[in-house]
Design an enzyme around this catalytic site. Structure first.
Site, short mmCIF file in Angstrom:
data_model
loop_
_atom_site.label_atom_id
_atom_site.label_comp_id
_atom_site.label_asym_id
_atom_site.label_seq_id
_atom_site.Cartn_x
_atom_site.Cartn_y
_atom_site.Cartn_z
CG ASP A 25 -1.53 1.20 1.49
OD1 ASP A 25 -2.00 1.98 0.56
OD2 ASP A 25 -2.16 1.54 2.51
CG ASP A 29 -6.06 3.20 0.80
OD1 ASP A 29 -5.12 2.09 0.80
OD2 ASP A 29 -6.75 3.15 -0.14
CG ASP A 33 -1.52 1.71 -3.60
OD1 ASP A 33 -0.35 1.49 -3.74
OD2 ASP A 33 -1.89 2.45 -2.61
CG ASP A 206 -12.63 -14.44 -13.73
OD1 ASP A 206 -11.99 -14.92 -13.11
OD2 ASP A 206 -13.98 -14.13 -13.74
CD GLU A 264 -10.69 -18.93 -13.11
OE1 GLU A 264 -10.93 -19.28 -12.02
OE2 GLU A 264 -11.78 -18.10 -13.51
C1 NOJ Z 1 -12.42 -16.64 -10.82
C2 NOJ Z 1 -11.45 -15.81 -9.95
O1 NOJ Z 1 -10.28 -16.07 -9.68
C3 NOJ Z 1 -12.43 -15.72 -8.68
O2 NOJ Z 1 -11.70 -14.85 -7.93
C4 NOJ Z 1 -13.72 -14.83 -8.85
O3 NOJ Z 1 -14.56 -14.67 -7.74
C5 NOJ Z 1 -14.43 -15.58 -10.14
N1 NOJ Z 1 -13.71 -16.14 -11.10
C6 NOJ Z 1 -15.50 -14.74 -10.72
O4 NOJ Z 1 -15.09 -13.80 -11.29
#
Ligand code: NOJ
Length: 518
Positions: A25, A29, A33, A206, A264
């Site tokens: 940080d 705060d 960041d 994601d 992912e």
């Molecule tokens: C996978 C991400 O790694 C996770 O942290 C997130 O909650 C879910 N996808 C939803 O976006």
């Protein structure tokens, strides 16, 4: 000059995953960041990583800590601004470190202007067509359109005042986008180009196995499943239509030579997994098998064999991780305490000996354990949505200790950090570990150095005969041995390069791994 025959950088590299809220940080705060990351780039260079993956830093109400994006082309003020991102890109590149960001194509935040417009528009309108709105079932439409559940617990549908329902595979504040609508890909392309034009080196994508939804949205065969998990045949994920989406994304990324996309992909079946990294889809996909394996010789060997097999059919690059921001810290997973730490250190040597690309999650190099947080501190939406039956993922997201003897250990000037830091973390702080040659940080630094210097770690992994409870493999001249059993085992022949614990005589103690040159 002849053609460049060097393998792309992302085929053999070490990514360091920065969870920006928890790394460092700079603004005082209590939340990490972008300038905090920039200020610690020399630490990362010394650690010896090649690239960073930053979890989402775009504008977000933070219902799921940035995975609920309200503006995909702006930085959330909590983390800084675009100038701060530009500084981080430039400072990383100056140090030869690449920078990748995290994009969230499956859903937006409910605060995204598109969703706000959709709520203000009539059923069937163009605005609603960007999301998945449906009429309910039953005489007055009071039942959800199907039986899908949210990955975070509870129903995957929420009803809006005019009676329609919208789909959210995750939190209520994360409505799923409708990828059958070309406007969605057009906007995603704008986002990809926006960041690539600023010089970022690619993206972690994601829920890459999400996005496409099956026609007619059929019911799930079983709904009684563990939160945050699903099988390959779950209709909510891994639908065939997802591959056309990845091909469209790849066409854009290919306009930026050297840029990488990492998906992912929670898909277990090897053939189905491999489909995501065909040459015109994602460059890489996370393989989670090693992260799911127990500290057990058979399980570790199976996970490695399967992960290699998963990419072999498409000549893809294997990927490896022991931790990320969604799973329990490995020290705790392997049994906690001294044994858990010893095993996590041993597995670090297994991880860094493997061929392909490796991901290290911030704090893993310090041997941080999972933190048992008090109920009042929990922030993961999973805690609320599970009706307080699942504690969620906050325990692996606690800020990193940098220096000093009391919280917040140099992470921030504000002692009230966004998640509380354990008061006994002083010995784990970077400052303390950096000067101790036996620390976990020193082990990672040395292993990464050897991995880098011996770029000649052979391509192929070859299994060597192993005593009961041990796993032994060779890559070129490197031999890696790990002892998961309860008795010491004989060390293989070879000059000793590195070990995760003390080596006595010709034996390798339980919960220990070694690298030898042979
Ligand atoms: C996978 C991400 O790694 C996770 O942290 C997130 O909650 C879910 N996808 C939803 O976006």
């Amino acid at each position: 000059m002849g053609p460049d025959n060097r393998a792309p950088w992302w085929q053999d590299c070490v990514f360091y995953q920065v969870y920006p809220r928890s790394f460092a940080d700079s603004s005082g705060d209590g939340v990490g960041d972008l300038d905090g990351v920039t200020a610690h780039l020399d630490y990362l260079r010394e650690l010896g990583v090649d690239a960073l993956w930053l979890n989402p830093v775009m504008v977000s109400p933070m219902a799921d800590h940035g995975y609920d994006v309200a503006d995909p082309r702006a930085i959330d003020p909590l983390f800084g601004d675009l100038a701060g991102l530009d500084r981080l890109v430039a400072a990383s590149h100056e140090r030869g470190i690449r920078l990748t960001m995290d994009l969230v194509p499956n859903h937006t935040s409910s605060a995204h202007p598109w969703f706000v417009e959709a709520l203000g528009s009539a059923p069937g309108s163009r605005e609603r067509e960007r999301y998945i709105f449906r009429d309910g079932r039953g005489p007055d439409g009071a039942q959800a359109p199907n039986n899908w559940i949210s990955v975070f617990g509870g129903p995957a549908w929420t009803r809006v005042p005019d009676g329609q329902w919208y789909l959210h595979l995750f939190d209520v504040q994360q409505p799923d986008l409708n990828w059958d609508n070309p406007e969605v890909m057009a906007d995603f392309e704008t986002t990809l180009r926006f960041w690539l034009d600023r010089g970022v080196d690619g993206f972690r994508i994601d829920v890459s196995h999400g996005m496409a939804k099956p026609p007619g949205l059929p019911d799930m065969p079983v709904t009684d499943i563990k939160l945050l998990t699903h099988q390959d045949d779950d209709p909510r994920f891994n639908r065939p239509g997802v591959h056309a989406i990845h091909r469209a994304i790849r066409r854009v990324v290919d306009d930026y030579p050297g840029a990488v996309s990492v998906g992912e992909v929670w898909v277990h079946d090897n053939a189905q997994f491999a489909a995501y990294i065909r040459p015109d889809e994602l460059h890489l996909a996370f393989n989670f098998r090693l992260l799911q394996a127990e500290f057990d010789a058979g399980e570790i060997r199976d996970a490695i064999e399967n992960s290699l097999a998963a990419v072999a059919s498409v000549a893809g690059t294997p990927t490896w991780a022991l931790e990320n921001h969604d799973v329990q810290r490995s020290v705790t997973r392997y049994g906690d305490g001294a044994a858990g730490l010893a095993r996590a250190r041993a597995m670090a040597l297994v991880l860094l000996a493997l061929p392909g690309t490796v991901f290290v999650y911030n704090g893993q190099e310090l041997g941080l354990p999972e933190v048992e947080l008090p109920d009042a501190a929990l922030q993961d939406p999973v805690w609320e949505r599970s009706g307080h039956t699942e504690r969620g993922r906050d325990g692996c997201r606690v800020p990193l200790p940098w220096s000093g003897d009391t919280p917040p250990f140099g992470f921030s000037d504000d002692p009230d950090t966004w998640l509380p830091m354990p008061s006994d973390w002083a010995p784990l702080a970077v400052e303390h570990q950096a000067s101790d040659p036996d620390s976990t940080l020193s082990l990672y630094r040395r292993a990464l150095e050897i991995r880098r210097e011996r770029a000649g770690f052979g391509e192929r992994l070859e299994w060597l005969p192993a005593p009961e409870g041990a796993v032994v493999f060779r890559r070129g001249t490197l031999i890696c041995v790990v002892n998961t059993g309860s008795q010491p085992v004989a060390l293989p022949e070879g000059a000793r390069l590195l070990s995760s614990g003390p080596l006595t005589g010709a034996e390798l103690a339980p919960n220990t791994a070694a690298w030898l040159s042979g």
